[in-house]
Design a protein around this motif. Structure first.
Motif, mmCIF file in Angstrom:
data_model
loop_
_atom_site.group_PDB
_atom_site.id
_atom_site.type_symbol
_atom_site.label_atom_id
_atom_site.label_comp_id
_atom_site.label_asym_id
_atom_site.label_seq_id
_atom_site.Cartn_x
_atom_site.Cartn_y
_atom_site.Cartn_z
ATOM 1 N N THR A 10 -4.358 38.021 -36.194
ATOM 2 C CA THR A 10 -4.053 36.990 -37.176
ATOM 3 C C THR A 10 -3.136 37.617 -38.211
ATOM 4 N N ALA A 11 -2.057 36.940 -38.558
ATOM 5 C CA ALA A 11 -1.127 37.436 -39.570
ATOM 6 C C ALA A 11 -1.187 36.528 -40.790
ATOM 7 N N ILE A 12 -1.225 37.138 -41.966
ATOM 8 C CA ILE A 12 -1.251 36.358 -43.196
ATOM 9 C C ILE A 12 -0.136 36.840 -44.120
ATOM 10 N N ASP A 13 0.393 35.907 -44.897
ATOM 11 C CA ASP A 13 1.460 36.200 -45.838
ATOM 12 C C ASP A 13 0.880 36.723 -47.148
ATOM 13 N N ALA A 14 1.678 37.548 -47.849
ATOM 14 C CA ALA A 14 1.237 38.090 -49.130
ATOM 15 C C ALA A 14 2.438 38.425 -49.994
ATOM 16 N N ARG A 15 2.285 38.177 -51.287
ATOM 17 C CA ARG A 15 3.322 38.608 -52.232
ATOM 18 C C ARG A 15 3.330 40.130 -52.320
ATOM 19 N N GLU A 16 2.148 40.728 -52.225
ATOM 20 C CA GLU A 16 1.995 42.185 -52.263
ATOM 21 C C GLU A 16 1.295 42.621 -50.982
ATOM 22 N N VAL A 63 -0.468 41.827 -42.070
ATOM 23 C CA VAL A 63 -0.079 41.268 -43.355
ATOM 24 C C VAL A 63 1.435 41.396 -43.460
ATOM 25 N N GLN A 64 2.080 40.287 -43.783
ATOM 26 C CA GLN A 64 3.538 40.326 -43.907
ATOM 27 C C GLN A 64 3.955 39.899 -45.310
ATOM 28 N N GLY A 65 5.015 40.524 -45.787
ATOM 29 C CA GLY A 65 5.507 40.225 -47.120
ATOM 30 C C GLY A 65 6.154 38.852 -47.209
ATOM 31 N N LYS A 66 5.795 38.126 -48.246
ATOM 32 C CA LYS A 66 6.402 36.831 -48.552
ATOM 33 C C LYS A 66 6.389 36.699 -50.070
ATOM 34 N N ASP A 68 7.696 34.796 -52.249
ATOM 35 C CA ASP A 68 7.609 33.493 -52.908
ATOM 36 C C ASP A 68 6.361 32.701 -52.528
ATOM 37 N N LEU A 69 5.357 33.359 -51.977
ATOM 38 C CA LEU A 69 4.109 32.694 -51.574
ATOM 39 C C LEU A 69 3.444 32.013 -52.767
ATOM 40 N N ARG A 70 3.024 30.783 -52.558
ATOM 41 C CA ARG A 70 2.232 30.061 -53.558
ATOM 42 C C ARG A 70 0.781 30.089 -53.106
ATOM 43 N N PRO A 71 -0.105 30.742 -53.860
ATOM 44 C CA PRO A 71 -1.505 30.839 -53.459
ATOM 45 C C PRO A 71 -2.166 29.467 -53.341
ATOM 46 N N SER A 72 -3.089 29.362 -52.411
ATOM 47 C CA SER A 72 -3.869 28.142 -52.255
ATOM 48 C C SER A 72 -4.639 27.858 -53.535
ATOM 49 N N THR A 73 -4.762 26.580 -53.865
ATOM 50 C CA THR A 73 -5.542 26.159 -55.025
ATOM 51 C C THR A 73 -6.874 25.545 -54.593
ATOM 52 N N TRP A 74 -7.277 25.803 -53.342
ATOM 53 C CA TRP A 74 -8.516 25.242 -52.818
ATOM 54 C C TRP A 74 -9.645 25.457 -53.797
ATOM 55 N N PRO A 75 -10.489 24.460 -54.040
ATOM 56 C CA PRO A 75 -10.671 23.218 -53.297
ATOM 57 C C PRO A 75 -9.693 22.109 -53.670
ATOM 58 N N SER A 76 -8.885 22.295 -54.692
ATOM 59 C CA SER A 76 -7.836 21.320 -54.984
ATOM 60 C C SER A 76 -6.828 21.351 -53.840
ATOM 61 N N GLU A 77 -6.223 20.234 -53.553
ATOM 62 C CA GLU A 77 -5.215 20.158 -52.483
ATOM 63 C C GLU A 77 -3.796 20.295 -53.021
ATOM 64 N N GLY A 125 -11.944 33.876 -52.392
ATOM 65 C CA GLY A 125 -10.487 33.934 -52.401
ATOM 66 C C GLY A 125 -10.076 35.395 -52.424
ATOM 67 N N ASP A 126 -9.248 35.816 -51.469
ATOM 68 C CA ASP A 126 -8.806 37.215 -51.456
ATOM 69 C C ASP A 126 -7.836 37.446 -52.623
ATOM 70 N N PRO A 127 -7.387 38.672 -52.855
ATOM 71 C CA PRO A 127 -6.522 38.941 -54.007
ATOM 72 C C PRO A 127 -5.216 38.140 -54.029
ATOM 73 N N GLU A 128 -4.769 37.601 -52.891
ATOM 74 C CA GLU A 128 -3.562 36.776 -52.850
ATOM 75 C C GLU A 128 -3.885 35.285 -52.915
ATOM 76 N N GLY A 129 -5.175 34.935 -52.948
ATOM 77 C CA GLY A 129 -5.580 33.546 -53.042
ATOM 78 C C GLY A 129 -5.963 32.889 -51.729
ATOM 79 N N HIS A 130 -5.860 33.612 -50.604
ATOM 80 C CA HIS A 130 -6.265 33.034 -49.311
ATOM 81 C C HIS A 130 -7.785 32.890 -49.268
ATOM 82 N N PRO A 131 -8.298 31.681 -49.028
ATOM 83 C CA PRO A 131 -9.736 31.515 -48.897
ATOM 84 C C PRO A 131 -10.263 32.167 -47.619
ATOM 85 N N PHE A 132 -11.473 32.721 -47.692
ATOM 86 C CA PHE A 132 -12.186 33.189 -46.513
ATOM 87 C C PHE A 132 -13.671 32.971 -46.756
ATOM 88 N N CYS A 133 -14.433 32.854 -45.671
ATOM 89 C CA CYS A 133 -15.860 32.601 -45.779
ATOM 90 C C CYS A 133 -16.663 33.815 -45.336
#
Length: 137
Positions: A10-16, A63-66, A68-77, A125-133
């Motif tokens: 699984t690959a996820i985007d990150a600002r850092e 993990v790949q650099g991005k 301009d990533l906008r972190p998820s605002t979950w639970p807000s959409e 929420g991980d340090p980049e804002g990606h939710p995980f359970c």
């Protein structure tokens, strides 16, 4: 030849990307693919693709650099969750231990369902804002 494709990782985007790779390396007990280890300070890290391996040297997460990533605002959409990962623990005590570990590593608690009798879990929420359970199962 196999009939179906096999998930490589699984690959996820990150600002850092370096910081997020290190978060998941420590949280999940993984290690870097040879050549993806952190550069020694004060060398700048411009790595845009970092692969983490399990104990059998299988790819688990990239993990790949991005920038301009906008972190998820979950639970807000407002900025929806594009993906999330579920991590299983054996019991309620381990659930709390792993929640505390994740928070020490830089995660934040987004939802506490630890009292749910059918599926106790924490949404983090991980340090980049990606939710995980983290869930008992």
């Amino acid at each position: 030849m196999t009939q179906y494709p096999v998930l490589s990782c699984t690959a996820i985007d990150a600002r850092e990307p370096r910081a997020l790779a290190e978060f998941y390396r420590v949280l999940l007990g993984l290690h870097y693919r040879p050549g993806d280890e952190a550069p020694p300070p004060p060398q700048a890290d411009d790595t845009a693709w970092i692969v983490l391996l399990d104990d059998d040297d299988r790819r688990v997460l990239a993990v790949q650099g991005k920038p301009d990533l906008r972190p998820s605002t979950w639970p807000s959409e407002e900025v929806p969750m594009q993906l999330h990962m579920d991590f299983r623990v054996p019991d309620a005590a381990a659930l709390e231990t792993q929640r505390a570990r994740a928070e020490r590593l830089g995660a934040r608690l987004l939802m506490d369902r630890s009292a749910d009798p059918h599926e106790p879990l924490h949404v983090m929420g991980d340090p980049e804002g990606h939710p995980f359970c983290l869930l008992v199962g």
